[in-house]
Design an enzyme around this catalytic site. Structure first.
Site, short mmCIF file in Angstrom:
data_model
loop_
_atom_site.label_atom_id
_atom_site.label_comp_id
_atom_site.label_asym_id
_atom_site.label_seq_id
_atom_site.Cartn_x
_atom_site.Cartn_y
_atom_site.Cartn_z
N TYR A 46 -8.15 32.53 -50.20
CA TYR A 46 -7.20 33.61 -50.50
C TYR A 46 -7.92 34.96 -50.43
CZ TYR A 46 -2.37 32.84 -51.58
OH TYR A 46 -1.02 32.64 -51.47
N GLU A 48 -6.13 38.35 -50.62
CA GLU A 48 -5.17 39.47 -50.74
C GLU A 48 -5.89 40.80 -50.85
OE1 GLU A 48 -2.49 38.78 -53.98
OE2 GLU A 48 -1.37 37.26 -52.86
N ASP A 193 5.49 48.50 -28.42
CA ASP A 193 5.40 47.08 -28.72
C ASP A 193 4.85 46.38 -27.48
OD1 ASP A 193 5.69 44.41 -29.17
OD2 ASP A 193 7.82 44.48 -29.70
N THR A 220 1.42 41.02 -30.33
CA THR A 220 1.08 39.66 -30.71
C THR A 220 -0.34 39.42 -30.20
OG1 THR A 220 1.91 38.78 -28.64
CG2 THR A 220 3.45 38.80 -30.48
N LYS A 223 -0.24 36.03 -26.62
CA LYS A 223 0.33 36.05 -25.27
C LYS A 223 -0.80 36.33 -24.27
CE LYS A 223 4.87 36.95 -27.20
NZ LYS A 223 6.05 37.83 -27.33
N ARG A 229 -1.79 32.36 -32.58
CA ARG A 229 -0.47 32.92 -32.85
C ARG A 229 -0.62 33.91 -34.00
NH1 ARG A 229 2.36 30.06 -29.64
NH2 ARG A 229 4.10 31.48 -29.90
#
Ligand SMILES: *Cc1c(COP(=O)(O)O)cnc(C)c1O
Length: 422
Positions: A46, A48, A193, A220, A223, A229
């Site tokens: 974790y 954060e 984008d 992303t 791609k 991903r």
């Protein structure tokens, strides 16, 4: 694996990927190194917060990993800041909208059937419920040129707070300087984008919107960039403590974005994925990656040529990037979903797609969309693109002959298995 059900399905998917050819332009094959990072022990952690400013202990390694990903992203895309935590492209766009806008504000994006993405205001999405989307589109379907006069007129009238450049099914380059001129005239923030083409920008074969004065770029990572991903948000401006509130100014965009990603929209970042993003960014900075990008474009040219020679009607009559959209309905008299199923049957995977102002509905649209990033990663070259165009044409013409489709399927498999997955 003790879970034999999942083990079998993964093995079957590996076989499907090995024996077929992937023409979906948003897909790719990652390297073994990217996969190793994704399946590492980092998934146990974790983290954060941001490097140096975490809410949990034990961050000696994770801080360095995230910082490497950030530094590599900044240098590759020439940005002042990078946020590498967004879980995927859609939440990355959502984060930018919320960093800059209040509910009810206006965003100008590309007409969806002309190439815009779902996250650019498709009715029914959360962003379409919260924000007011206005549109620009293609002026001339033959050339694909955007109607910049219409864009300016709508922008002057509706005063969008964000002008959004970017697409999922548009085969040409955008004129970012024209976007910037209109955006500056109406005082809009300029957002690109680049989900589909970030890899091609990193590889230097397509223009970088930051060179024309854009403020923010989302992408992303899975791609053309060939990573896990996930997504990233790159921005211009100065960086301050991401955990303190700042005034809403263009200069503060990096901090506004950090605060919106965490704690605004997400909790703990996925550290195994961030490590894999760092690996993909390292790979994209190597000289071989430039060669890969050049080959993606020449393969796309070769595939477009092969299809046009066989009578296919391509939207804008070709492509400047890695993808193309073919109008199947007008050439063959059946829709893109029939073409998708027929080609799946012979091991060529692609997707049905709307064409500009499509008279048919999105689940049975007129077109198909194809692209070359994945087959280029496998090592296929121009001559194979011509062969693929030939298979597509034959399969669609003889789609009612099981014998012919079986024969074509064997040929596809024979070629595919000569080019192993990474
Ligand atoms: C793919 C894509 C996205 C969304 O990415 P996901 O990871 O599927 O959420 C956003 N914008 C554009 C232009 C895309 O092509």
């Amino acid at each position: 694996m003790k879970d034999t059900q999942i083990a079998k399905l993964i093995a079957a998917e590996a076989k499907r990927q090995r024996e077929g050819l992937e023409l979906i332009p948003s897909e790719n094959y990652v390297s073994k190194e990217v996969r190793e990072a994704m399946s590492s022990v980092l998934t146990n952690k974790y983290s954060e917060g941001y490097p140096g400013k975490r809410y949990y202990g034990g961050q000696v390694n994770t801080d360095k990993i995230e910082q490497l990903a950030i530094d590599r992203a900044k240098s590759l895309f020439k940005s002042d800041h990078a946020n590498v935590q967004p879980h995927s492209g859609a939440p990355a766009n959502e984060a930018v909208y919320h960093a800059w806008l209040e509910p009810g504000d206006t965003i100008m994006g590309m007409e969806l059937s002309h190439g815009g993405h779902l996250t650019h205001g498709r009715p029914g999405t959360i962003s379409a419920k919260l924000f007011n989307f206005v549109r620009y589109g293609i002026k001339d379907i033959e050339t694909g040129e955007i109607d910049y006069d219409q864009m300016r007129a709508v922008a002057l009238k509706t005063k969008p707070k964000i002008i959004l450049a970017g697409y999922s099914s548009y085969p040409r380059e955008l004129d970012y300087a024209k976007f910037a001129a209109i955006g500056n005239e109406v005082g809009a923030m300029l957002m690109a984008d680049m989900a589909h083409i970030a890899g091609l920008i990193a590889g230097g074969v397509l223009a970088n919107p930051f060179d024309s004065g854009f403020h923010v770029m989302t992408t992303t990572t899975h791609k053309t960039l060939r990573g896990p991903r996930g997504a990233m948000i790159l921005s211009r401006g100065s960086v301050s403590n991401p955990l303190r509130p700042v005034e809403k100014t263009l200069e503060n965009l990096p901090t506004l974005i950090d605060r919106t990603v965490f704690p605004g929209l997400q909790g703990g970042p996925h550290m195994h994925i961030i490590a894999a993003k760092a690996v993909a960014l390292f790979e994209a900075a190597q000289p071989e990656y430039k060669d890969y990008c050049k080959q993606v474009l020449s393969n796309a040219q070769a595939l477009a040529r092969g299809l046009i020679q066989r009578g296919f009607k391509l939207i804008t009559n070709g492509t400047d990037n890695h993808m193309m959209v073919a109008d199947i309905q007008s050439s063959f008299g059946f829709d893109g979903s029939v073409a998708e199923l027929t080609l799946d049957r012979i091991g060529l995977t692609l997707n049905k797609n709307v064409i500009p102002d499509d008279p048919l509905p999105p689940y049975k649209p007129s077109g198909i969309r194809l692209g070359t990033p994945a087959v280029t990663t496998r090592g296929l070259k121009e001559e194979h693109m011509d062969q693929i165009a030939k298979w597509i044409s034959l399969a669609l013409k003889r789609r009612n002959s099981e014998t012919d489709l079986d024969k074509l399927g064997k040929e596809v498999k024979q070629l595919a298995t000569q080019f192993p997955l990474p």
